[in-house]
Design a protein around this motif. Sequence first.
Motif, PDB file in Angstrom:
ATOM      1  N   MET A  31       0.817  -1.212   0.000  1.00 33.53           N
ATOM      2  CA  MET A  31       0.000   0.000   0.000  1.00 33.53           C
ATOM      3  C   MET A  31       0.854   1.267   0.000  1.00 33.53           C
ATOM      4  SD  MET A  31      -2.967  -1.223   2.681  1.00 33.53           S
ATOM      5  CE  MET A  31      -3.975   0.230   2.421  1.00 33.53           C
ATOM      6  N   GLN A  32       2.074   1.154   0.556  1.00 36.13           N
ATOM      7  CA  GLN A  32       2.974   2.308   0.600  1.00 36.13           C
ATOM      8  C   GLN A  32       4.348   1.876   0.084  1.00 36.13           C
ATOM      9  OE1 GLN A  32       2.751   4.514   4.415  1.00 36.13           O
ATOM     10  NE2 GLN A  32       1.091   3.124   4.977  1.00 36.13           N
ATOM     11  N   PRO A  33       4.477   1.667  -1.234  1.00 34.44           N
ATOM     12  CA  PRO A  33       5.718   1.121  -1.794  1.00 34.44           C
ATOM     13  C   PRO A  33       6.896   2.075  -1.625  1.00 34.44           C
ATOM     14  CG  PRO A  33       4.250   1.848  -3.539  1.00 34.44           C
ATOM     15  CD  PRO A  33       3.463   1.932  -2.268  1.00 34.44           C
ATOM     16  N   PHE A  77       1.602  -8.422  -4.494  1.00 32.32           N
ATOM     17  CA  PHE A  77       0.984  -7.138  -4.146  1.00 32.32           C
ATOM     18  C   PHE A  77       2.026  -6.155  -3.624  1.00 32.32           C
ATOM     19  CE2 PHE A  77      -1.045  -4.600  -0.692  1.00 32.32           C
ATOM     20  CZ  PHE A  77      -1.853  -3.805  -1.491  1.00 32.32           C
ATOM     21  N   ALA A  78       2.983  -6.672  -2.854  1.00 30.35           N
ATOM     22  CA  ALA A  78       4.047  -5.825  -2.308  1.00 30.35           C
ATOM     23  C   ALA A  78       5.206  -5.648  -3.276  1.00 30.35           C
ATOM     24  CB  ALA A  78       4.573  -6.435  -1.007  1.00 30.35           C
ATOM     25  N   GLN A  79       5.077  -6.193  -4.511  1.00 36.01           N
ATOM     26  CA  GLN A  79       6.141  -6.159  -5.513  1.00 36.01           C
ATOM     27  C   GLN A  79       7.435  -6.756  -4.945  1.00 36.01           C
ATOM     28  OE1 GLN A  79       6.159  -2.594  -8.158  1.00 36.01           O
ATOM     29  NE2 GLN A  79       4.795  -1.711  -6.622  1.00 36.01           N
ATOM     30  N   ALA A  80       7.274  -7.857  -4.226  1.00 39.96           N
ATOM     31  CA  ALA A  80       8.406  -8.509  -3.575  1.00 39.96           C
ATOM     32  C   ALA A  80       8.760  -9.803  -4.290  1.00 39.96           C
ATOM     33  CB  ALA A  80       8.071  -8.817  -2.106  1.00 39.96           C
ATOM     34  N   GLN A  81      10.042 -10.117  -4.298  1.00 37.56           N
ATOM     35  CA  GLN A  81      10.487 -11.420  -4.759  1.00 37.56           C
ATOM     36  C   GLN A  81      10.114 -12.462  -3.700  1.00 37.56           C
ATOM     37  OE1 GLN A  81      14.481 -10.486  -7.310  1.00 37.56           O
ATOM     38  NE2 GLN A  81      14.738 -10.523  -5.103  1.00 37.56           N
ATOM     39  N   LEU A  82       9.748 -13.657  -4.145  1.00 37.30           N
ATOM     40  CA  LEU A  82       9.431 -14.742  -3.220  1.00 37.30           C
ATOM     41  C   LEU A  82      10.398 -15.885  -3.469  1.00 37.30           C
ATOM     42  CD1 LEU A  82       7.628 -16.039  -1.064  1.00 37.30           C
ATOM     43  CD2 LEU A  82       6.143 -16.852  -2.909  1.00 37.30           C
ATOM     44  N   TYR A  83      11.259 -16.151  -2.474  1.00 38.86           N
ATOM     45  CA  TYR A  83      12.203 -17.257  -2.551  1.00 38.86           C
ATOM     46  C   TYR A  83      11.733 -18.337  -1.578  1.00 38.86           C
ATOM     47  CZ  TYR A  83      15.625 -13.985  -4.693  1.00 38.86           C
ATOM     48  OH  TYR A  83      16.269 -13.097  -5.495  1.00 38.86           O
ATOM     49  N   LEU A  84      11.538 -19.552  -2.065  1.00 36.39           N
ATOM     50  CA  LEU A  84      11.115 -20.657  -1.209  1.00 36.39           C
ATOM     51  C   LEU A  84      12.325 -21.517  -0.872  1.00 36.39           C
ATOM     52  CD1 LEU A  84       7.724 -21.759  -2.831  1.00 36.39           C
ATOM     53  CD2 LEU A  84       8.135 -20.117  -0.997  1.00 36.39           C
ATOM     54  N   ASP A  85      12.774 -21.430   0.359  1.00 36.85           N
ATOM     55  CA  ASP A  85      13.911 -22.224   0.816  1.00 36.85           C
ATOM     56  C   ASP A  85      13.986 -22.136   2.336  1.00 36.85           C
ATOM     57  OD1 ASP A  85      16.162 -23.822   0.843  1.00 36.85           O
ATOM     58  OD2 ASP A  85      17.223 -22.677  -0.686  1.00 36.85           O
ATOM     59  N   ARG A  86      14.816 -23.004   2.895  1.00 35.89           N
ATOM     60  CA  ARG A  86      15.017 -23.037   4.344  1.00 35.89           C
ATOM     61  C   ARG A  86      16.300 -22.295   4.683  1.00 35.89           C
ATOM     62  NH1 ARG A  86      17.790 -26.858   7.353  1.00 35.89           N
ATOM     63  NH2 ARG A  86      17.889 -28.207   5.501  1.00 35.89           N
ATOM     64  N   VAL A  87      16.208 -21.349   5.607  1.00 36.01           N
ATOM     65  CA  VAL A  87      17.375 -20.594   6.047  1.00 36.01           C
ATOM     66  C   VAL A  87      18.147 -21.429   7.061  1.00 36.01           C
ATOM     67  CG1 VAL A  87      18.144 -18.523   7.278  1.00 36.01           C
ATOM     68  CG2 VAL A  87      16.310 -18.369   5.590  1.00 36.01           C
ATOM     69  N   VAL A  88      19.474 -21.474   6.891  1.00 35.63           N
ATOM     70  CA  VAL A  88      20.316 -22.258   7.805  1.00 35.63           C
ATOM     71  C   VAL A  88      21.372 -21.400   8.488  1.00 35.63           C
ATOM     72  CG1 VAL A  88      19.956 -24.402   6.544  1.00 35.63           C
ATOM     73  CG2 VAL A  88      21.878 -22.916   5.904  1.00 35.63           C
ATOM     74  N   GLY A  89      21.431 -20.102   8.168  1.00 31.56           N
ATOM     75  CA  GLY A  89      22.423 -19.257   8.823  1.00 31.56           C
ATOM     76  C   GLY A  89      22.421 -17.844   8.284  1.00 31.56           C
ATOM     77  N   LEU A  90      23.183 -16.991   8.967  1.00 27.66           N
ATOM     78  CA  LEU A  90      23.399 -15.607   8.533  1.00 27.66           C
ATOM     79  C   LEU A  90      24.896 -15.344   8.457  1.00 27.66           C
ATOM     80  CD1 LEU A  90      20.851 -13.524  10.674  1.00 27.66           C
ATOM     81  CD2 LEU A  90      20.697 -14.032   8.233  1.00 27.66           C
ATOM     82  N   ASP A  91      25.334 -14.757   7.365  1.00 23.44           N
ATOM     83  CA  ASP A  91      26.709 -14.262   7.228  1.00 23.44           C
ATOM     84  C   ASP A  91      26.634 -12.757   7.459  1.00 23.44           C
ATOM     85  OD1 ASP A  91      29.235 -13.465   6.539  1.00 23.44           O
ATOM     86  OD2 ASP A  91      29.165 -14.211   4.470  1.00 23.44           O
ATOM     87  N   LEU A  92      26.691 -12.369   8.724  1.00 22.41           N
ATOM     88  CA  LEU A  92      26.468 -10.962   9.076  1.00 22.41           C
ATOM     89  C   LEU A  92      27.567 -10.031   8.584  1.00 22.41           C
ATOM     90  CD1 LEU A  92      24.985 -11.487  12.652  1.00 22.41           C
ATOM     91  CD2 LEU A  92      23.767 -10.802  10.574  1.00 22.41           C
TER      92      LEU A  92
END
Length: 767
Positions: A31-33, A77-92
């Motif tokens: 609604m507020q892109p 609707f949010a003009q977002a990419q949708l990635y389907l996967d399982r997150v296993v970590g963060l490389d901060l």
Amino acid sequence: MMNPVSEPIVKDLVLVGGGHSHAIALRMLGMQPLSGVRITLLTEASDTPYSGMLPGHIAGFYSHDECHIDLRPLAQFAQAQLYLDRVVGLDLPNKRVICAHRPPVAFDVVSIDIGSTPTIPDIARALESSIPVKPIRRFLDHWDQLIEQVVENPEKPICIGIIGGGAGGVELSLAVQRHLHKVLRRSQQPPENLSLHLFQRGTVLMPGYSRWVSDRFYKILAQRGIHLHLGETVTEVQAHQVRCESGLTVACDYTFWVTQAAAPNWVKASGLATDAQGFIGVDENLRSLSHPFVFAAGDIATVKNHPRPKAGVFAVRQGKPLFENLRRTLSGQPLKPYIPQKRYLSLIGTSEDSDSNQHNAAIASWGSLGYEAPWLWQLKDAIDRRFMERFSQLPEMMQQPASTLTAQLQPESNSKIQNLMRCGGCGAKVGSSVLERVLQRIQQEYPQPSDRADILIGLDAPDDAAVLQIPADRVLVQTIDYFRSLINDPFVFGQISANHCLSDIFAMGAVPQSALALATVPYALEAKVEETLYQLLSGALKALHQAGAALIGGHTTEGAELAFGLSCNGLAERDRLLRKTGTQPGQVLILTKALGTGALFAADMQRRAKGRWIDAAVESMLQSNQAAAECLMQHQASACTDITGFGLLGHLAEMTQASQVAVEVKLEAIPLLAGARTVVEQGIVSSLQPQNLRAALKVQNWSKVSDRPESALLFDPQTSGGLLAAVPAERASDCISALQLLGYWQSRAIGGVLPSTSSPEPITIEL
């Protein structure tokens, strides 16, 4: 479909998890892109359950669709990419999300809303009969299997143990009993065939609630024959047995865990500040205590100085402030604090054992107060349905002037945008430094096949052009295809595109050798162009390497939207080529994949396709035709084509014309993707459908079948569709069995080949 980029991408916002807070934030982002911000939702599934309605779903009051938020249309609707996967970590340090089955995903700002899981002992984790209620999606899969088993064997007694006597365990016990009793009644079996045992470590049921609420649920459970084991600590769970510290042993066919919430191990291992239980510590702005570019909400987060129970009400309330602070941090504005309320109204359904949702009741809890009444269930039902309507009835997106949106971004980003004046011609090419970095990264993950001595010059030693050696006993088979992205995930799109382009090679009976890539990536800052190209080529190389082919070069440009294609080379023996001219009377026509991708993605563009339909279509498109082609050749196929843009009838008409034969097709035998028939019944078809309808002129009895909804799918253009082959009748059954064993489980015999007639309409369709 990837949305055209009107302004260059300068920031990446990645949302990890599809929880309640992120669902609300996505709706508000739609609604507020935010211009110049690329949003990516990274989640394991394309729909997410609403926790408030989950017990009602288990009890049988709500269908799957009624209690799940469909994330695909919401992301679109949010003009977002949708990635389907399982997150296993963060490389901060490098600002990357590490995934189980895809390349790392880069971000500037990341938000985490992945919920929690029950704490269960290691001995129980390995047992198929020991089932945690979270992640909810996996629990529901087990629950559906359990229901099927009871339906198939209703006379067999079943015992279920539920470990955890909090509100979740109590609600689940009542819901499970209600649903299974209903199944037993339908099968004319006594309710005594089901026994339920609830284990609670403490001596009080539902700690944290008032004594009245606790006592009332104790009485309800006892009245309904649910065995209560208070003050019992479960120490061991075996395949069909629960053992407690006191020595109590109960035989249980299934054990459900609804115990204290826990966080996945990767959260703490990533270096984020956490509380003693491993949940992400955040301040009053929902921002990480240790990393200012990380936000968290819902069960996975603990607000410093404001600890609250892990309850869905807080995740819902955090949605709006999370959106606001994500927007503010991306635009360099001060953040706004959020203080969670100390008390909240809790409405807990009692899952009355009746055949009507209207006769259910609920108990309200507010601090020390409690009350029970049927109208409280009706109130809860209305509140929950109103909440879900926010995601099933999305408003039209409110477009803001581009200048206003751009001004929200940080000053350094604004200056970079002003300098991104895009040229045409060769000035539109992606820079060499970007290409070099991308190629270095993907070659580390997907090294070129070492046994390809026929590639003399390729990407390992790039020159002005690639150089190939064609063996003397082989012919070169070449094909090319290129199209706009139909899905907002460049890694998945790269795989689909490569499979689609390689299908012509497989359909000719050739073996892939090499490919040249042609890519258009959306306008963006250099680092963002690199990330998109990396994801895209990683997907393409995954498919190419599975086929044994090497990427030997290509061309990349920037444009308004993502597009990709390949020029593919294959090698074949001249006398073993499969051609459309090889179709012979008496043969059986075999189709290896279901139809419907064109109509489904047309519906997806209109946000009228269910996420699970698109999931199934993507799964089909990700399946290579290589093994199917080899199987067809082993069963003496003499003609083959791949079903792509012209649709089944268009390609079938080409075969009949090339071979001068007639064919008879059985309409009901043609496999269709889930949801395909539904969307064409709603009048939704691909934009190429009108042109493909010209093939109806080749159908002898078209007027008799044209009113059937599924007949429209005969003209549906397919992306990475299946193979259509002509196989000797005596080999057809074995061929189909072999195809299904290879994973082409929708392979079907859809008709037969007849001798040529003088009619200009060589195709007949049987109902």
